[in-house]
Design a protein around this motif. Structure first.
Motif, PDB file in Angstrom:
ATOM      1  N   ARG A  14       0.838  -1.196   0.000  1.00  0.00           N
ATOM      2  CA  ARG A  14       0.000   0.000   0.000  1.00  0.00           C
ATOM      3  C   ARG A  14       0.877   1.252   0.000  1.00  0.00           C
ATOM      4  O   ARG A  14       2.104   1.175   0.109  1.00  0.00           O
ATOM      5  CB  ARG A  14      -0.926  -0.014   1.226  1.00  0.00           C
ATOM      6  CG  ARG A  14      -1.752  -1.309   1.359  1.00  0.00           C
ATOM      7  CD  ARG A  14      -2.673  -1.512   0.169  1.00  0.00           C
ATOM      8  NE  ARG A  14      -3.385  -2.772   0.194  1.00  0.00           N
ATOM      9  CZ  ARG A  14      -4.638  -2.913   0.632  1.00  0.00           C
ATOM     10  NH1 ARG A  14      -5.302  -1.860   1.093  1.00  0.00           N
ATOM     11  NH2 ARG A  14      -5.225  -4.092   0.610  1.00  0.00           N
ATOM     12  N   HIS A  15       0.223   2.397  -0.123  1.00  0.00           N
ATOM     13  CA  HIS A  15       0.980   3.645  -0.185  1.00  0.00           C
ATOM     14  C   HIS A  15       1.677   3.970   1.142  1.00  0.00           C
ATOM     15  O   HIS A  15       2.613   4.781   1.152  1.00  0.00           O
ATOM     16  CB  HIS A  15       0.054   4.798  -0.582  1.00  0.00           C
ATOM     17  CG  HIS A  15      -0.273   4.818  -2.048  1.00  0.00           C
ATOM     18  ND1 HIS A  15       0.585   5.312  -2.998  1.00  0.00           N
ATOM     19  CD2 HIS A  15      -1.363   4.376  -2.724  1.00  0.00           C
ATOM     20  CE1 HIS A  15       0.032   5.200  -4.197  1.00  0.00           C
ATOM     21  NE2 HIS A  15      -1.147   4.636  -4.062  1.00  0.00           N
ATOM     22  N   ASP A  16       1.244   3.354   2.242  1.00  0.00           N
ATOM     23  CA  ASP A  16       1.910   3.592   3.526  1.00  0.00           C
ATOM     24  C   ASP A  16       2.881   2.463   3.872  1.00  0.00           C
ATOM     25  O   ASP A  16       3.347   2.378   5.019  1.00  0.00           O
ATOM     26  CB  ASP A  16       0.874   3.754   4.644  1.00  0.00           C
ATOM     27  CG  ASP A  16      -0.022   2.526   4.797  1.00  0.00           C
ATOM     28  OD1 ASP A  16       0.060   1.617   3.947  1.00  0.00           O
ATOM     29  OD2 ASP A  16      -0.817   2.499   5.753  1.00  0.00           O
ATOM     30  N   SER A  17       3.195   1.600   2.906  1.00  0.00           N
ATOM     31  CA  SER A  17       4.181   0.546   3.158  1.00  0.00           C
ATOM     32  C   SER A  17       5.567   1.166   3.351  1.00  0.00           C
ATOM     33  O   SER A  17       5.933   2.134   2.680  1.00  0.00           O
ATOM     34  CB  SER A  17       4.220  -0.448   1.990  1.00  0.00           C
ATOM     35  OG  SER A  17       2.998  -1.173   1.902  1.00  0.00           O
ATOM     36  N   GLY A  25       1.248  -2.837   3.933  1.00  0.00           N
ATOM     37  CA  GLY A  25       0.581  -1.615   4.376  1.00  0.00           C
ATOM     38  C   GLY A  25      -0.669  -1.914   5.189  1.00  0.00           C
ATOM     39  O   GLY A  25      -0.929  -3.055   5.576  1.00  0.00           O
ATOM     40  N   THR A  26      -1.449  -0.885   5.429  1.00  0.00           N
ATOM     41  CA  THR A  26      -2.697  -1.021   6.174  1.00  0.00           C
ATOM     42  C   THR A  26      -3.869  -1.181   5.219  1.00  0.00           C
ATOM     43  O   THR A  26      -3.796  -0.817   4.043  1.00  0.00           O
ATOM     44  CB  THR A  26      -2.923   0.203   7.073  1.00  0.00           C
ATOM     45  OG1 THR A  26      -2.975   1.387   6.249  1.00  0.00           O
ATOM     46  CG2 THR A  26      -1.774   0.357   8.070  1.00  0.00           C
ATOM     47  N   SER A  67      -5.202   2.120   3.537  1.00  0.00           N
ATOM     48  CA  SER A  67      -4.425   2.792   2.500  1.00  0.00           C
ATOM     49  C   SER A  67      -4.672   2.124   1.148  1.00  0.00           C
ATOM     50  O   SER A  67      -4.829   0.904   1.065  1.00  0.00           O
ATOM     51  CB  SER A  67      -2.937   2.734   2.845  1.00  0.00           C
ATOM     52  OG  SER A  67      -2.163   3.435   1.889  1.00  0.00           O
TER      53      SER A  67
END
Length: 217
Positions: A94-97, A117-118, A121
């Motif tokens: 994900r983009h928050d990885s 990621g979460t 995200s």
């Protein structure tokens, strides 16, 4: 004889072709060439140990490899590392990885670790660039330890100076207290002596009064 020699040559050629095909298959399987893949990028301030072909892992699982390392045009910019990752793992990135350069043990080979990621995200898209975390080198740890040691030494020195000043002040207070006690002792002795004289005078007055009373009688 000629037929036997030709048969040996043919067998050798066939065996060599099989070995070559097997080697290509093993190399392709190791580099995930037979699986559907996508590309993403990540930025780093330093790429210690990273080179073309460096392994990329997702939560510890082999997921791909490094394709390209772009050198920045200015010192203020960062290196751009382009990676190829298995398509079946894309829903986990994900983009928050978090992307970080790590090593196997203290002196092992470097690899790029991508964390999952979460759920909130969005899934990363091909060509996306994620912010990376620079590796922590042993020299950096030594330098940080030296800086911490200097800071602790300076704090200890300052604390020692403050304790010394406090001890000097406490010694002065004790000396002053001793002087006051001595003066108070002298005053008490003087008051005691005066009290004795007053008692003597009172006794004398009483004796005189008794004599007068006796005379009157």
């Amino acid at each position: 004889m000629e037929r036997k020699r030709a048969a040996w040559v043919g067998a050798f050629v066939v065996a060599g072709g099989l070995l070559f095909a097997l080697g290509l298959f093993l190399i392709g399987d190791r580099r995930l060439l037979f699986e559907e893949q996508f590309e993403i990028g990540s930025t780093f301030g330093k790429v210690t140990g990273v080179q073309l072909g460096t392994r990329v892992r997702l939560a510890g699982l082999d997921a791909g490899e490094v394709l390209e390392i772009s050198v920045p045009s200015r010192p203020s910019e960062k290196f751009l590392v382009r990676m190829r990752i298995r398509e079946d793992l894309r829903q986990l990135i994900r983009h928050d990885s978090a992307v970080a350069i790590q090593t196997d043990g203290l002196v092992g080979a470097a690899f790029i670790q991508v964390s999952t990621g979460t759920d909130e995200s969005p899934v990363v898209q091909p060509g996306a660039v994620l912010a990376g975390t620079d590796p922590i080198e042993f020299a950096d740890l030594i330098q940080e330890g030296q800086s911490t040691f200097r800071l602790v030494s300076r704090e200890v020195t300052d604390l020692t100076g403050e304790v010394s000043n406090a001890l000097v002040a406490l010694t002065n207070i004790v000396d002053t207290t001793d002087a006051v006690v001595v003066k108070v002792g002298d005053q008490v002795e003087r008051v005691g002596a005066i009290g004795v004289r007053v008692a003597d005078d009172v006794g004398q007055v009483v004796s005189d009064v008794r004599g007068v009373v006796s005379g009157v009688r």
